[in-house]
Design an enzyme around this catalytic site. Structure first.
Site, mmCIF file in Angstrom:
data_model
loop_
_atom_site.group_PDB
_atom_site.id
_atom_site.type_symbol
_atom_site.label_atom_id
_atom_site.label_comp_id
_atom_site.label_asym_id
_atom_site.label_seq_id
_atom_site.Cartn_x
_atom_site.Cartn_y
_atom_site.Cartn_z
ATOM 1 N N GLU A 127 -2.033 1.182 4.103
ATOM 2 C CA GLU A 127 -3.485 0.276 4.432
ATOM 3 C C GLU A 127 -2.944 -0.090 6.104
ATOM 4 O O GLU A 127 -1.904 -0.864 6.064
ATOM 5 C CB GLU A 127 -3.559 -0.906 3.591
ATOM 6 C CG GLU A 127 -4.213 -0.608 2.374
ATOM 7 C CD GLU A 127 -4.850 -1.717 1.738
ATOM 8 O OE1 GLU A 127 -5.673 -1.778 0.889
ATOM 9 O OE2 GLU A 127 -4.237 -3.040 1.708
ATOM 10 N N CYS A 128 -3.627 -0.044 7.057
ATOM 11 C CA CYS A 128 -3.691 -0.411 8.280
ATOM 12 C C CYS A 128 -2.414 -0.175 8.796
ATOM 13 O O CYS A 128 -2.199 1.030 9.269
ATOM 14 C CB CYS A 128 -3.954 -2.029 8.276
ATOM 15 S SG CYS A 128 -4.280 -2.436 10.025
#
Length: 434
Positions: free
Chosen positions: A328-329
């Site tokens: 994530e990210c």
């Protein structure tokens, strides 16, 4: 339902009023007075709950009015209130700032109203005096306003300034519960995504004690503690946040710290075992695990070190050959081919996804999102929709077509597809909340 505790929301007219510093100081000051205090944060903030946890000695949670349905929101608040005297929650941005939709718009005011928690306003007095009371009056009388229990005025310049502010509050029905002067103790170091993380600040304990000293001297702690609204007991509905594996390797250090407490709780309640490892310490995902999760965080601050950690990168590649890995990210960027730092230097990353990202070409991406997955991702099946958010300054500079998820913003407006999937590896800028 039975009452199990009390809660209140600290909110402001806008960002930058000093809300976070005063919330942390208030949490510690009330804890020092002998009360059992827990913290909470309205909205999708990873950083502030870490400070709440240090200030109170208890884990803090997110109360997200967009991603959580009303029953889940009530149950999360009840979870925070159990075993405490008072939950001191912190709002996000301005009191009424959120999506335009009235239902599940995410604004702090709607969260407070849904929970029945009164609001204590934090108002910045810089450049004004009696007008501060007019702002408080307007916030309290805005359509759909939650109960306003009082106000704390921040950045009071002098005794004369305080008297002028008091004169304004004498004309309205909102109690003035604190007048806090300009004080260098009410400050902490920050960077591009907010405050420097609690886990990175070796002097944090002393800073919070100093904040509590300021708050205790200039605020009516007894009146603030008494202002809390009743929290009703509620059973937590089953969160549909399936763990991505039975034994999950999760990166956790200063570069990978953005993981919601409720996500950890949901995975554990589903029977998963969480095994932590540190990429910054050159640790690879433990081989006994059957899935790997790379959370967001600040890999851009540690690029030279991460790129040189062959044990981590080689171990991650070996793991991904046979077991699923999701990023994530920040974790998504590390799974990519290269990451360019703010000075224009390019660092080789894991090379597991066809993504090159840059902090030299910065652009803010911010907002609630809905992701409908085009393929199974372990924690969600193909065709399911997850609710979450996006918050980053990096830019995709080279990439293949995104194929992982169809995206929409918080108001259901279509956005371009996002994320990538190669073999067992998936990643996206999207942070899953619910």
């Amino acid at each position: 339902m039975a009452a199990i505790g009390r809660g209140l929301m600290i909110a402001a007219a806008r960002s930058g009023a000093g809300k976070t510093m005063l919330t942390i100081g208030l949490q510690r000051a009330l804890t020092r007075s002998g009360l059992i205090i827990s913290g909470a944060k309205a909205g999708p903030d990873y950083i502030d709950p870490g400070f709440h946890a240090v200030a109170t000695g208890r884990s803090s949670i997110n109360l997200d009015g967009f991603a959580f349905d009303p029953a889940t929101l009530l149950a999360m608040a009840a979870q925070a209130a159990r075993g405490t005297d008072l939950v001191v929650a912190e709002g996000a941005m301005g009191l009424y700032d959120g999506l335009s939709a009235d239902d599940r718009g995410g604004a702090s005011a709607s969260v407070a109203a849904a929970l029945g928690w009164p609001v204590i306003l934090v108002l910045d007095a810089a450049g004004s005096a009696q007008s501060v009371a007019a702002v408080a009056h307007g916030l309290a009388n805005f359509p759909g306003a939650p109960a306003i229990a009082g106000a704390i005025v921040n950045r009071v310049a002098s005794p004369r300034h305080r008297r002028m502010i008091q004169a304004g509050f004498a004309r309205i029905a909102i109690p003035l519960l604190g007048a806090v002067p300009v004080d260098e103790r009410l400050a902490m170091p920050s960077r591009h995504l907010g405050l420097v993380q609690a886990c990175e600040d070796a002097e944090l304990g002393a800073r919070i004690e100093a904040m509590a000293d300021v708050v205790a001297e200039h605020c009516d702690l007894a009146a603030i503690a008494a202002a809390g609204g009743v929290t009703q007991d509620a059973a937590l509905p089953k969160l549909r946040l399936r763990p991505p594996g039975q034994r999950i390797a999760i990166a956790r250090d200063d570069a990978f710290a953005f993981l919601y407490p409720h996500l950890v709780t949901a995975w554990r309640q589903a029977g998963a075992e969480l095994v932590w490892f540190s990429p910054l310490a050159d640790q690879s995902p433990p081989q006994e695990c059957d899935a790997c999760w790379l959370p967001g965080g600040y890999p851009e601050l540690h690029l030279g070190r991460l790129a040189a950690n062959r044990g981590f990168l080689d171990g991650l590649r070996n793991f991904a050959a046979t077991r699923p890995v999701h990023g994530e990210c920040g974790g998504y960027m590390v799974l990519g081919r290269t990451l360019e730092d703010a000075n224009g230097q390019t660092h080789a990353m894991a090379g597991l996804l066809p993504v090159d990202t840059s902090f030299a070409r910065r652009k803010l991406h911010l907002g609630y999102r809905r992701a409908t997955w085009r393929r199974d991702v372990g924690f969600a099946r193909r065709g399911e929709t997850s609710w979450g958010h996006e918050y980053h300054h990096s830019t995709l500079v080279e990439t293949d077509d995104a194929t992982l998820a169809d995206m929409a913003d918080g108001e259901s407006n279509p956005l371009p597809p996002a994320g990538h999937a190669i073999g067992l590896v998936t990643g996206t800028y999207f942070h899953t909340i619910a």
